[in-house]
Design an enzyme around this catalytic site. Structure first.
Site, short mmCIF file in Angstrom:
data_model
loop_
_atom_site.label_atom_id
_atom_site.label_comp_id
_atom_site.label_asym_id
_atom_site.label_seq_id
_atom_site.Cartn_x
_atom_site.Cartn_y
_atom_site.Cartn_z
N GLU A 1 -1.48 2.91 -15.69
CA GLU A 1 -0.55 1.77 -15.72
C GLU A 1 -1.02 0.51 -14.91
O GLU A 1 -1.20 -0.80 -15.35
CB GLU A 1 1.16 1.68 -15.25
CG GLU A 1 1.56 3.18 -15.76
CD GLU A 1 1.43 4.44 -15.06
OE1 GLU A 1 0.37 4.55 -14.92
OE2 GLU A 1 2.54 4.77 -14.83
N CYS B 1 3.93 1.84 -9.61
CA CYS B 1 3.75 1.22 -10.70
C CYS B 1 4.81 0.42 -11.29
O CYS B 1 4.92 -0.65 -11.93
CB CYS B 1 3.18 2.19 -11.61
SG CYS B 1 1.47 2.72 -11.38
N CYS C 1 -3.38 4.54 -10.50
CA CYS C 1 -2.85 4.98 -11.83
C CYS C 1 -3.13 4.19 -12.92
O CYS C 1 -3.61 3.07 -12.96
CB CYS C 1 -1.24 4.90 -11.68
SG CYS C 1 -0.38 5.85 -10.37
N GLU D 1 -9.42 8.93 -10.18
CA GLU D 1 -9.05 9.44 -8.57
C GLU D 1 -10.19 9.41 -8.00
O GLU D 1 -11.41 8.83 -8.34
CB GLU D 1 -8.58 10.69 -8.61
CG GLU D 1 -7.24 10.81 -9.74
CD GLU D 1 -6.69 12.15 -9.63
OE1 GLU D 1 -7.31 13.39 -9.29
OE2 GLU D 1 -5.64 12.21 -10.32
N ASN E 1 -6.08 6.94 -15.08
CA ASN E 1 -5.76 7.08 -13.92
C ASN E 1 -7.47 7.34 -13.26
O ASN E 1 -7.98 8.22 -14.10
CB ASN E 1 -5.11 8.36 -13.32
CG ASN E 1 -5.19 9.42 -14.09
OD1 ASN E 1 -5.35 9.50 -15.44
ND2 ASN E 1 -4.85 10.57 -13.29
N1 THU Z 1 -0.49 8.87 -12.65
C1 THU Z 1 -0.52 7.82 -13.26
O1 THU Z 1 -1.62 7.57 -13.77
N2 THU Z 1 0.55 7.24 -13.52
C2 THU Z 1 1.84 7.47 -12.82
O2 THU Z 1 2.83 6.76 -13.09
C3 THU Z 1 2.03 8.71 -12.49
C4 THU Z 1 0.89 9.35 -12.01
C5 THU Z 1 -1.76 9.69 -11.97
C6 THU Z 1 -1.97 9.51 -10.48
C7 THU Z 1 -2.87 10.86 -10.41
O3 THU Z 1 -4.07 10.38 -10.63
C8 THU Z 1 -2.44 11.77 -11.35
O4 THU Z 1 -1.50 11.01 -12.17
C9 THU Z 1 -1.44 12.84 -10.60
O5 THU Z 1 -0.59 12.24 -9.79
#
Ligand code: THU
Length: 130
Positions: free
Chosen positions: A57, A91, A55, A46, A44
């Site tokens: 995935e 996702c 995310c 941000e 992930n």
């Molecule tokens: N996140 C993912 O990478 N995958 C998911 O399926 C759920 C959430 C990340 C997004 C964000 O950067 C952090 O987790 C918190 O929500």
């Protein structure tokens, strides 16, 4: 195959280290296996404009699609938490559209949960052709 599962899970855990959870502090790693045996990782990432965050995935999926991978077999999703980290709704929808038969492997401290999109997204959005 068991060695593919092992390879995917190890790669997803390794990918956690590259995540950029600047605002949530929550790290996720993913690794995706395509039909030709290639492995694509993601984490992930941000951004200060929070809605632009991506995310793990989807990073792995977009890397695979943008490099011509087809027949996507399995994706492992790893978090640094005790419990499995389930993929978010966005996702699930993306995976459904590009890899409806993909196996989703969710490692946790104690076990590995294996699920399909039939269970995780029982009523997907499907756009009818106009
Ligand atoms: N996140 C993912 O990478 N995958 C998911 O399926 C759920 C959430 C990340 C997004 C964000 O950067 C952090 O987790 C918190 O929500």
């Amino acid at each position: 195959m068991p060695q593919d599962i092992d390879r995917l899970i190890k790669a997803s855990k390794k990918a956690i280290a590259f995540s950029s959870p600047l605002y949530s502090g929550f790290r996720v790693g993913a690794a995706l296996l395509s039909g030709d045996g290639r492995l694509f990782t993601g984490c992930n990432i941000e951004n200060a404009s929070l809605t632009l965050s991506v995310c793990a995935e989807r990073v792995a999926l977009l890397k695979a699609l943008s490099e011509g991978a087809t027949d996507l077999k399995a994706i492992a999703i790893a978090c640094a938490t005790e419990e499995p980290c389930y993929p978010c709704g966005s996702c699930r929808q993306m995976l459904f559209e590009y890899a409806p038969g993909i196996k989703i492997l969710l490692p946790s401290r104690r076990s590995i949960t294996v699920l399909g999109l039939k269970e995780l997204l029982p009523m997907p959005f499907i756009k009818e052709a106009p």
